[in-house]
Design a protein around this motif. Structure first.
Motif, PDB file in Angstrom:
ATOM      1  N   ALA A 113       6.496   0.971   1.755  1.00 53.42           N
ATOM      2  CA  ALA A 113       6.938   0.367   0.499  1.00 53.42           C
ATOM      3  C   ALA A 113       6.047  -0.815   0.125  1.00 53.42           C
ATOM      4  O   ALA A 113       5.657  -0.972  -1.047  1.00 53.42           O
ATOM      5  N   GLU A 114       5.698  -1.638   1.113  1.00 48.47           N
ATOM      6  CA  GLU A 114       4.855  -2.793   0.823  1.00 48.47           C
ATOM      7  C   GLU A 114       3.457  -2.352   0.370  1.00 48.47           C
ATOM      8  O   GLU A 114       2.902  -2.903  -0.586  1.00 48.47           O
ATOM      9  N   SER A 115       2.920  -1.342   1.027  1.00 43.26           N
ATOM     10  CA  SER A 115       1.583  -0.867   0.636  1.00 43.26           C
ATOM     11  C   SER A 115       1.615  -0.260  -0.762  1.00 43.26           C
ATOM     12  O   SER A 115       0.670  -0.421  -1.537  1.00 43.26           O
ATOM     13  N   GLN A 116       2.715   0.415  -1.105  1.00 42.15           N
ATOM     14  CA  GLN A 116       2.836   0.989  -2.442  1.00 42.15           C
ATOM     15  C   GLN A 116       2.863  -0.108  -3.509  1.00 42.15           C
ATOM     16  O   GLN A 116       2.235   0.014  -4.562  1.00 42.15           O
ATOM     17  N   LEU A 117       3.622  -1.192  -3.222  1.00 40.90           N
ATOM     18  CA  LEU A 117       3.665  -2.311  -4.166  1.00 40.90           C
ATOM     19  C   LEU A 117       2.264  -2.877  -4.406  1.00 40.90           C
ATOM     20  O   LEU A 117       1.884  -3.159  -5.550  1.00 40.90           O
ATOM     21  N   LEU A 118       1.520  -3.027  -3.341  1.00 43.65           N
ATOM     22  CA  LEU A 118       0.179  -3.584  -3.463  1.00 43.65           C
ATOM     23  C   LEU A 118      -0.750  -2.635  -4.220  1.00 43.65           C
ATOM     24  O   LEU A 118      -1.572  -3.065  -5.032  1.00 43.65           O
ATOM     25  N   ARG A 119      -0.608  -1.325  -3.974  1.00 45.33           N
ATOM     26  CA  ARG A 119      -1.427  -0.353  -4.702  1.00 45.33           C
ATOM     27  C   ARG A 119      -1.123  -0.399  -6.195  1.00 45.33           C
ATOM     28  O   ARG A 119      -2.015  -0.369  -7.030  1.00 45.33           O
ATOM     29  N   ARG A 149      -4.049  -3.911  -5.803  1.00 45.75           N
ATOM     30  CA  ARG A 149      -4.588  -4.655  -4.651  1.00 45.75           C
ATOM     31  C   ARG A 149      -4.761  -3.682  -3.477  1.00 45.75           C
ATOM     32  O   ARG A 149      -4.075  -3.753  -2.462  1.00 45.75           O
ATOM     33  N   HIS A 150      -5.703  -2.746  -3.658  1.00 46.26           N
ATOM     34  CA  HIS A 150      -5.847  -1.648  -2.702  1.00 46.26           C
ATOM     35  C   HIS A 150      -6.341  -2.119  -1.335  1.00 46.26           C
ATOM     36  O   HIS A 150      -5.944  -1.556  -0.305  1.00 46.26           O
ATOM     37  N   ASN A 151      -7.207  -3.119  -1.299  1.00 43.84           N
ATOM     38  CA  ASN A 151      -7.689  -3.619  -0.006  1.00 43.84           C
ATOM     39  C   ASN A 151      -6.548  -4.186   0.822  1.00 43.84           C
ATOM     40  O   ASN A 151      -6.450  -3.931   2.030  1.00 43.84           O
TER      41      ASN A 151
END
Length: 571
Positions: A395-401, A405-407
């Protein structure tokens, strides 16, 4: 010792020595349990001895010394032959898992009180715990005969009583033996049916259930059991039998509910809805009815009914209010009501939907520009299991994507992989995120690791093949990977799209067009539209290409792949 135990022990001891139930000097008990006891010495103070032994036994039990407590009470039981003492001694021996002693004492108890139902019940329970099924039949037969007024109910309890015995065939034989003398009762046949079902003898179970219904045609429990047995072979037969039963017994709500659920499992939604509507009408406040009605309505796209029934559930004693708030949050989110959705998601406090609700709440906060609050919400969410921790990471990585903020998204996934390097979800997401940051070699590394763990992971095969096709590299290998994925998921439109695209790269335009048109019919996705448009354009069918691309772009202007194709072909 607590005062109440001291008083009880002394009272029991006094009752034994003054109640006339004592051994004469030198008398020996006749049963084997008595052989361990010494004869009562001439002139011994029986009262003092009895009180002392009772106190020793209770003190030992209070200190957790079950063996000493059992020894003291067992000796006292064979000395006094008092049924109260024998009962207590038997209880303690069973508690101490001294089943041989407990059974010996239960035999003494029945010798002293041959008509005691409690003694016989205790012995039967001990035989079950000791898994001595061969000795059960006479005791249980006697219990049934002693209580003829309740023999039907007692027959129905047989399977539950014998549930801990692992040899289900032996249990079936025992229940057949016990129930056969009462074969004029429907409960006898139902008990035999339950035992047969537990032993895997479905045909016999169905036959005995039918016999029980012949004796009691309106017996709802048996009708439901028959349908459950029939459903193992034919859902249609089960539905037909329940439909007939409900037709003759319209007030049979449990049978109607079972029928409605069976209809759902067969995707016969309209028929199911008819039965649920009747149930809601008859039981407007019953959560067991309201919940499936709400789920069925949502499944059919009837959000008005679904919402109203979910809101009704919140007014009942339905135990899982968190799930209801989760579904209401989803409805509000779909209706573009983010604040109302957020309010519902915040009321999901536990259960399977807890992590998904927090993830959706964080997503809403991110869309509202509250990036720090969104990440803080996820950081403060306590995961109860490794699986939940993974879901929070995803979920956190999806929010960043979604925030571009892909890196940072890849760093979050990479950190999680360090702790769980073989998790398939983390590997797959890390691979896709690596491609977004322009590192196809890392994508290939993660996907090959995943495929080493799960060679038939269709989406991993597709992702690796599509990545190669998109970069126009190792096209035969890309084709083979996508072909394997398509064989595992032949109706997946996204894998079809990959196959169409690699065929296009290989110059096989007619095959590419056919595959992409089929994918687009299944799913009018913007990326499939982009690929289909480019193939049509290359085939000089530019008007068709222009129409597909323009329509797709109007509906999905934010899609990067589609936007790039439109810019290239329709500047």
């Amino acid at each position: 010792m607590q005062p109440k135990f001291l008083a009880a022990a002394i009272t029991l001891a006094l009752g034994l020595t003054h109640g006339g139930i004592t051994l004469a000097a030198g008398e020996q008990p006749s049963r084997p349990a008595a052989k361990r006891a010494a004869a009562q010495p001439v002139g011994e103070d029986l009262l003092a001895r009895t009180v002392f032994q009772a106190l020793v036994g209770e003190f030992a039990l209070q200190r957790g010394d079950a063996k000493l407590g059992s020894d003291a009470w067992a000796d006292l039981a064979v000395r006094t032959r008092d049924p109260k003492v024998i009962a207590r001694a038997t209880e303690i021996a069973g508690f101490a898992r001294q089943y041989d002693r407990a059974l010996e004492l239960s035999r003494l108890w029945l010798e002293v009180e041959p008509d005691s139902t409690r003694a016989r019940q205790t012995q039967s329970s001990l035989l079950v715990m000791a898994n001595r099924i061969d000795e059960l039949a006479p005791q249980m037969a006697a219990l049934l005969a002693q209580d003829k007024a309740n023999v039907g109910n007692n027959l129905l309890h047989l399977n539950r009583m014998l549930g801990r015995i692992t040899d289900k065939k032996a249990v079936q034989g025992l229940i057949d033996r016990l129930a056969t003398p009462y074969d004029t009762l429907p409960e006898a046949h139902f008990a035999m049916a339950q035992a047969a079902a537990a032993a895997g003898d479905n045909l016999r179970a169905l036959t005995e259930t039918e016999k029980s219904l012949q004796l009691r045609p309106n017996w709802e429990t048996a009708a439901i059991a028959r349908a459950q047995l029939q459903a193992r072979l034919s859902a249609k037969t089960a539905i037909d039998s329940l439909d007939d039963f409900v037709g003759h017994n319209p007030a049979a709500n449990e049978a109607r509910l079972t029928l409605a659920r069976l209809l759902i499992s067969e995707k016969r939604y309209e028929e199911s809805r008819r039965h649920f509507d009747r149930l809601v009408k008859d039981h407007p406040d019953n959560p067991e009815v309201i919940y499936p009605v709400a789920m069925l309505a949502l499944q059919q796209g009837d959000t008005t009914t679904g919402r109203s029934q979910l809101e009704n559930l919140l007014k009942t004693d339905f135990p899982d209010k968190s799930t209801i708030h989760f579904f209401l949050g989803q409805l509000e989110q779909e209706q573009k009501q983010p604040d109302a959705a957020l309010a519902h998601y915040r009321q999901v406090t536990g259960g399977e939907q807890f992590v998904p609700a927090r993830s959706r709440a964080a997503q809403i906060l991110m869309q509202q520009g509250k990036n720090a609050e969104a990440r803080e919400l996820l950081a403060n969410t306590r995961a109860g299991t490794p699986a939940e921790r993974i879901q929070l990471t995803l979920a956190e990585s999806q929010l960043l994507r979604e925030a571009g903020r892909h890196n940072e998204a890849y760093i979050v996934l990479d950190r999680a992989l360090a702790a769980q390097p073989n998790d398939s979800e983390l590997l797959y997401e890390a691979a896709l995120t690596a491609e977004r940051i322009g590192k196809p070699e890392i994508l290939e590394m993660h996907l090959k690791h995943l495929l080493a763990l799960k060679p038939d992971h269709a989406h991993a095969l597709n992702a690796l093949g599509y990545s190669l096709a998109e970069r126009n590299q190792r096209l035969p290998e890309a084709h083979d990977l996508i072909a394997r994925a398509l064989s595992l998921a032949p109706e997946d439109p996204f894998i079809m799209d990959s196959m169409g695209w690699v065929l296009f790269r290989l110059g096989k335009l007619p095959e590419a067009l056919q595959t992409l048109e089929k994918a687009f019919r299944i799913k009018a996705d913007p990326e499939i539209a982009a690929h289909l448009g480019e193939v049509l354009w290359t085939l000089e069918r530019k008007d068709e290409a222009r129409r597909i691309l323009q329509d797709a772009y109007k509906a999905h202007p934010e899609n990067e792949a589609l936007a790039a194709t439109v810019k290239k072909l329709l500047p």
